[in-house]
Motif scaffolding. Sequence first.
Motif, PDB file in Angstrom:
ATOM      1  N   SER A   1       3.466   3.900  -1.971  1.00 55.52           N
ATOM      2  CA  SER A   1       3.592   2.759  -3.135  1.00 55.52           C
ATOM      3  C   SER A   1       2.419   3.585  -4.207  1.00 55.52           C
ATOM      4  O   SER A   1       1.261   3.816  -4.121  1.00 55.52           O
ATOM      5  CB  SER A   1       2.929   1.720  -2.373  1.00 55.52           C
ATOM      6  OG  SER A   1       4.156   1.735  -0.952  1.00 55.52           O
ATOM      7  N   ILE A   2       2.591   2.352  -5.219  1.00 54.76           N
ATOM      8  CA  ILE A   2       1.434   2.632  -5.700  1.00 54.76           C
ATOM      9  C   ILE A   2       0.657   0.862  -6.492  1.00 54.76           C
ATOM     10  O   ILE A   2       1.927   0.098  -6.442  1.00 54.76           O
ATOM     11  CB  ILE A   2       2.412   2.862  -7.870  1.00 54.76           C
ATOM     12  CG1 ILE A   2       2.591   3.668  -7.821  1.00 54.76           C
ATOM     13  CG2 ILE A   2       1.200   2.395  -8.432  1.00 54.76           C
ATOM     14  CD1 ILE A   2       3.564   4.346  -8.233  1.00 54.76           C
ATOM     15  N   ASP A   3      -0.310   0.491  -5.817  1.00 58.58           N
ATOM     16  CA  ASP A   3      -1.055  -0.527  -6.464  1.00 58.58           C
ATOM     17  C   ASP A   3      -2.295  -0.649  -6.457  1.00 58.58           C
ATOM     18  O   ASP A   3      -3.137  -0.086  -6.975  1.00 58.58           O
ATOM     19  CB  ASP A   3      -0.062  -1.611  -4.705  1.00 58.58           C
ATOM     20  CG  ASP A   3      -0.400  -3.264  -4.877  1.00 58.58           C
ATOM     21  OD1 ASP A   3      -0.991  -3.351  -5.578  1.00 58.58           O
ATOM     22  OD2 ASP A   3       0.120  -3.237  -4.041  1.00 58.58           O
ATOM     23  N   ASN A   4      -3.068  -1.481  -6.446  1.00 54.19           N
ATOM     24  CA  ASN A   4      -4.678  -1.532  -6.246  1.00 54.19           C
ATOM     25  C   ASN A   4      -5.209  -1.539  -5.974  1.00 54.19           C
ATOM     26  O   ASN A   4      -5.357  -1.596  -4.324  1.00 54.19           O
ATOM     27  CB  ASN A   4      -4.728  -3.533  -7.765  1.00 54.19           C
ATOM     28  CG  ASN A   4      -4.853  -3.945  -6.504  1.00 54.19           C
ATOM     29  OD1 ASN A   4      -3.747  -4.485  -5.941  1.00 54.19           O
ATOM     30  ND2 ASN A   4      -6.344  -4.339  -5.737  1.00 54.19           N
ATOM     31  N   ALA A   5      -6.743  -0.656  -6.309  1.00 56.81           N
ATOM     32  CA  ALA A   5      -7.462  -0.170  -4.882  1.00 56.81           C
ATOM     33  C   ALA A   5      -8.833  -1.765  -6.056  1.00 56.81           C
ATOM     34  O   ALA A   5      -8.719  -2.111  -6.105  1.00 56.81           O
ATOM     35  CB  ALA A   5      -7.915   1.115  -5.613  1.00 56.81           C
TER      36      ALA A   5
ATOM     37  N   GLN B   1     -16.410  -0.795  -0.213  1.00 54.62           N
ATOM     38  CA  GLN B   1     -15.411  -0.190  -0.166  1.00 54.62           C
ATOM     39  C   GLN B   1     -15.930   1.586  -1.445  1.00 54.62           C
ATOM     40  O   GLN B   1     -17.108   1.127  -2.039  1.00 54.62           O
ATOM     41  CB  GLN B   1     -14.514  -0.675  -1.025  1.00 54.62           C
ATOM     42  CG  GLN B   1     -14.101  -2.104  -0.617  1.00 54.62           C
ATOM     43  CD  GLN B   1     -13.305  -1.820   0.738  1.00 54.62           C
ATOM     44  OE1 GLN B   1     -12.839  -2.708   2.042  1.00 54.62           O
ATOM     45  NE2 GLN B   1     -12.415  -0.830   0.812  1.00 54.62           N
ATOM     46  N   ASN B   2     -14.909   2.361  -1.494  1.00 54.83           N
ATOM     47  CA  ASN B   2     -15.572   3.651  -2.412  1.00 54.83           C
ATOM     48  C   ASN B   2     -14.316   3.617  -3.077  1.00 54.83           C
ATOM     49  O   ASN B   2     -14.085   4.654  -4.183  1.00 54.83           O
ATOM     50  CB  ASN B   2     -14.976   4.528  -1.259  1.00 54.83           C
ATOM     51  CG  ASN B   2     -15.724   5.742  -0.857  1.00 54.83           C
ATOM     52  OD1 ASN B   2     -16.569   6.051  -2.344  1.00 54.83           O
ATOM     53  ND2 ASN B   2     -14.917   7.507  -1.856  1.00 54.83           N
ATOM     54  N   SER B   3     -13.652   2.537  -3.129  1.00 57.22           N
ATOM     55  CA  SER B   3     -12.793   2.891  -4.807  1.00 57.22           C
ATOM     56  C   SER B   3     -14.120   2.372  -5.852  1.00 57.22           C
ATOM     57  O   SER B   3     -14.522   1.956  -6.413  1.00 57.22           O
ATOM     58  CB  SER B   3     -12.014   1.487  -4.653  1.00 57.22           C
ATOM     59  OG  SER B   3     -11.392   1.509  -3.475  1.00 57.22           O
TER      60      SER B   3
END
Length: 371
Positions: free
Chosen positions: A237-241, A247-249
Amino acid sequence: MDMDYVLSMLDSLLRIPSPTGYTDEIVHFCGRELKRLGIPFELTRRGAIRADIKGRLNSPDRAIVAHVDTLGAQVKGLKSNGRLELVAIGTWSARFAEGARCTIFTDHGSYRGTILPLKASGHTYNEEIDTQPVAWTNLEVRVDAICSNTADLIRHGFNVGDFVAIDPQPEFQPDGFINSRHLDDKAGVAVLFGAAKAVIDAGVTLPVDCHLLLTISEEVGSGASSVLHGDVAEMVSIDNATPAPGQNSRESGVTVAMADSTGPFDYHLTHKLLDLCSDHDIRHQRDIFRYYRCDSAAAIEAGNDIRTALVCFGVDSSHGYERTHVHALRSLAELVALYMQSDVTFERDRHAMGPLKGFPHQKTEPAEAAG
């Protein structure tokens, strides 16, 4: 990677309203682009797309999924003051709806409007505008039509259930920052198209069939529940962080999700993606999302026994007025293109049921001390 193409696709996608339940036009747009690229595809009854890039083998094949639907709203009621009551489509805070320009789609045509709190004028309510609660029940749409009462709304054709699309207000800045609503997940869709175009332009023959999936109901939880078929052994899946404290994004590189609110992603597929990043010098980081689910969850809950993973572009203020950076989109597109060209994770996965022989191991031996 043709980033001019990726950004042009993103701009076009953002400008097509597509709240969950009102996605037909963006499906047509994506279908036309797949035709232009020469990628065959089919649609489900409701409009989810499964496109197919043939590989040397047709099983075990893989899928990569992004969703074209966005957050939005519907008309909950016609108010006596000539305004519209709202209910949210998807999970997002009324705080981010206040002040938004929007389009209301009636049975006979569209109208423009503005989402406002019930007390919107400081000259009238003074400090009360700062103390009213943040809630969808505390919002209304001021329509750009002469409507002073319920009868006026009915005369103009407004109805309970009309869809409301929130303006994206996209800004593509010279330094690479991209600000817009609905980057979730239209940036992911643009990345998927960019990766597919790169593979096709290079004339690469993929090792196994790769299915590009575009789902239409991820924001309400059903996503990839119905567009898969039995040969798919693994799905990314491709989505947003979500870059934020705790958070580590980040808004750069690829964020590889290790788990979301539904639990861990597949160990082996996730580590395959991490290895691709390391082997090809793609900046990346790992993260876990506690209040988040994606298309993978819908696929598993629908009874598909497949390996799943989630790779992300960082989005600040997710489900609000969002921001990402072209660096994240480029890195993610490169990873997706590399994954499409990689060998299948386990050939054994072509069989839905099989013996213990050939089943993988996870690492259990003690780690060597660093020195």
